[in-house]
Enzyme design. Structure first.
Site, PDB file in Angstrom:
ATOM      1  N   CYS A   1     -10.729   2.945  -1.462  1.00 44.51           N
ATOM      2  CA  CYS A   1      -9.405   3.382  -1.011  1.00 44.51           C
ATOM      3  C   CYS A   1      -9.151   2.659   0.303  1.00 44.51           C
ATOM      4  O   CYS A   1     -10.043   2.618   1.166  1.00 44.51           O
ATOM      5  CB  CYS A   1      -9.391   4.893  -0.796  1.00 44.51           C
ATOM      6  SG  CYS A   1      -7.873   5.479  -0.015  1.00 44.51           S
TER       7      CYS A   1
ATOM      8  N   HIS B   1      -7.680   3.373   2.872  1.00 42.96           N
ATOM      9  CA  HIS B   1      -7.749   4.162   4.102  1.00 42.96           C
ATOM     10  C   HIS B   1      -9.176   4.324   4.630  1.00 42.96           C
ATOM     11  O   HIS B   1      -9.370   4.531   5.825  1.00 42.96           O
ATOM     12  CB  HIS B   1      -7.168   5.557   3.870  1.00 42.96           C
ATOM     13  CG  HIS B   1      -5.677   5.565   3.738  1.00 42.96           C
ATOM     14  ND1 HIS B   1      -5.035   5.029   2.654  1.00 42.96           N
ATOM     15  CD2 HIS B   1      -4.711   6.030   4.560  1.00 42.96           C
ATOM     16  CE1 HIS B   1      -3.727   5.175   2.811  1.00 42.96           C
ATOM     17  NE2 HIS B   1      -3.504   5.783   3.958  1.00 42.96           N
TER      18      HIS B   1
ATOM     19  N   ASP C   1       0.854  -1.188   0.000  1.00 44.41           N
ATOM     20  CA  ASP C   1       0.000   0.000   0.000  1.00 44.41           C
ATOM     21  C   ASP C   1       0.892   1.241   0.000  1.00 44.41           C
ATOM     22  O   ASP C   1       2.069   1.165   0.348  1.00 44.41           O
ATOM     23  CB  ASP C   1      -0.909   0.017   1.236  1.00 44.41           C
ATOM     24  CG  ASP C   1      -1.984   1.086   1.116  1.00 44.41           C
ATOM     25  OD1 ASP C   1      -2.879   0.932   0.270  1.00 44.41           O
ATOM     26  OD2 ASP C   1      -1.924   2.106   1.841  1.00 44.41           O
ATOM     27  N   SER C   2       0.302   2.371  -0.363  1.00 44.62           N
ATOM     28  CA  SER C   2       1.081   3.608  -0.337  1.00 44.62           C
ATOM     29  C   SER C   2       1.352   4.057   1.105  1.00 44.62           C
ATOM     30  O   SER C   2       2.208   4.903   1.329  1.00 44.62           O
ATOM     31  CB  SER C   2       0.325   4.697  -1.081  1.00 44.62           C
ATOM     32  OG  SER C   2      -0.948   4.859  -0.498  1.00 44.62           O
TER      33      SER C   2
ATOM     34  N   CYS D   1      -3.523  -1.271  -2.425  1.00 44.08           N
ATOM     35  CA  CYS D   1      -3.809   0.119  -2.779  1.00 44.08           C
ATOM     36  C   CYS D   1      -4.692   0.206  -4.028  1.00 44.08           C
ATOM     37  O   CYS D   1      -4.321  -0.287  -5.100  1.00 44.08           O
ATOM     38  CB  CYS D   1      -2.479   0.827  -3.021  1.00 44.08           C
ATOM     39  SG  CYS D   1      -2.651   2.564  -3.368  1.00 44.08           S
TER      40      CYS D   1
ATOM     41  N   GLU E   1      -3.958   9.571   7.666  1.00 40.80           N
ATOM     42  CA  GLU E   1      -2.520   9.320   7.901  1.00 40.80           C
ATOM     43  C   GLU E   1      -1.995  10.193   9.046  1.00 40.80           C
ATOM     44  O   GLU E   1      -1.049   9.831   9.726  1.00 40.80           O
ATOM     45  CB  GLU E   1      -1.711   9.604   6.629  1.00 40.80           C
ATOM     46  CG  GLU E   1      -1.836   8.536   5.562  1.00 40.80           C
ATOM     47  CD  GLU E   1      -0.929   7.312   5.786  1.00 40.80           C
ATOM     48  OE1 GLU E   1       0.157   7.446   6.376  1.00 40.80           O
ATOM     49  OE2 GLU E   1      -1.334   6.216   5.364  1.00 40.80           O
TER      50      GLU E   1
HETATM   51  N1  DGL Z   1      -4.010   3.597  -0.303  1.00 43.96           N
HETATM   52  C1  DGL Z   1      -4.437   4.334  -1.436  1.00 43.96           C
HETATM   53  C2  DGL Z   1      -5.664   3.729  -2.080  1.00 43.96           C
HETATM   54  O1  DGL Z   1      -6.150   2.679  -1.681  1.00 43.96           O
HETATM   55  C3  DGL Z   1      -4.659   5.798  -1.242  1.00 43.96           C
HETATM   56  C4  DGL Z   1      -3.616   6.604  -0.534  1.00 43.96           C
HETATM   57  C5  DGL Z   1      -2.794   7.513  -1.394  1.00 43.96           C
HETATM   58  O2  DGL Z   1      -3.309   8.446  -2.018  1.00 43.96           O
HETATM   59  O3  DGL Z   1      -1.607   7.256  -1.410  1.00 43.96           O
HETATM   60  O4  DGL Z   1      -6.139   4.274  -3.030  1.00 43.96           O
END
Ligand code: DGL
Length: 273
Positions: free
Chosen positions: A190, A192, A10-11, A73, A158
């Site tokens: 997403c 998050h 994930d990011s 992600c 975050e």
């Molecule tokens: N984790 C990313 C997603 O599922 C979003 C977070 C980011 O913008 O880096 O889209």
């Protein structure tokens, strides 16, 4: 090195919302989690950068002995997964696999007889890619898909603002247009967003189904592992989870443990660029 691990990429912290369900619903595997927190948000980056960063993340996880990587992600799944599967994998790791999260989530609703209008929220990059509409409509052209990008949510989460009243206000503003369009289900597109699911469910009301993406991804991984014995990923009695972040360990632990609802012990800071 034994290639007996499953990578989760994930990011940032968001993918913990997927990992949490993989650990409980698909136990018996070694999971390696990588959050590229240093370069988050991916949702604001160009498709070229997202692809480049993802290749670096895949290189790292495969070098640690992963046979399979789940791209948790949504932004990467939407913008880079096809190239990762069609260009990067055959060239670099022809015997390994990379899976995304958009197809399993789209599939969940495609054959749902009572749902015809589906809402999707996601980052700018995910919504701009049209990936959810495309997948859902490929599976069932009769469904209506309403999308909305909600770019403020990732930085709020975050930075530990998930429970603040300001975040609730922003959520209300983002979700109002989707409610007006009378969606019957809402996809949290997403990783998050599940951390806000209580508030999201409260705002949209009981009539709109808001499934937990982690649960759906876990179910689909379980099926995938059954269908792919060639990966040689056999359930073990003793398992472990290791965490890697490209940014600060302490803040990953502090926020991550809240999301995961368990201790993050085995964590290292790494450089992948
Ligand atoms: N984790 C990313 C997603 O599922 C979003 C977070 C980011 O913008 O880096 O889209």
């Amino acid at each position: 090195m034994k290639n007996n691990k499953i990578g989760v990429f994930d990011s940032g912290l968001g993918g913990l919302s997927i990992l949490k369900y993989l650990q409980t619903d698909v136990p018996g595997y070694h999971y390696l989690y990588l959050g590229d927190n240093a370069r988050l948000p991916y949702g604001e980056k160009s498709p070229e950068d997202i692809y480049k960063y993802s290749c670096q993340a895949m290189d790292f996880l495969f070098a640690q002995g992963c046979a399979l990587i789940i791209v948790a992600c949504n932004t990467v799944s939407a913008q880079a997964l096809r190239r990762l599967q069609q260009e990067y994998l055959p060239l670099n790791y022809p015997h390994k696999k990379i899976l995304g999260v958009i197809f399993p989530l789209a599939e969940e609703f495609a054959n749902h007889t009572k749902i015809t209008r589906i809402g999707v929220i996601g980052t700018k990059a995910t919504i701009a890619s049209g990936a959810y509409e495309n997948e859902i409509k490929k599976l069932n052209p009769n469904l209506t898909v309403e999308t909305k990008s909600t770019p403020l949510l990732v930085p709020l989460i975050e930075n530990g603002w998930a429970k603040k009243p300001e975040t609730k206000m922003i959520l209300k503003k983002y979700l109002r247009p989707l409610k007006t369009k009378q969606i019957q289900a809402l996809i949290l597109g997403c990783t998050h967003y599940p951390f806000l699911s209580k508030d999201i469910r409260r705002i949209v009301g009981k009539k709109i189904i808001v499934p937990d993406p982690g649960k759906i991804v876990a179910k689909s991984l379980e099926n995938y592992l059954k269908r792919h014995p060639e990966l040689n990923l056999k359930p073990q009695t003793k398992t472990s989870t290791s965490f890697f972040t490209t940014a600060d360990i302490d803040s990953f632990k502090k926020e991550g443990e809240k999301f995961l609802n368990s201790k993050i012990e085995n964590i290292k800071k790494i450089k992948i660029d």
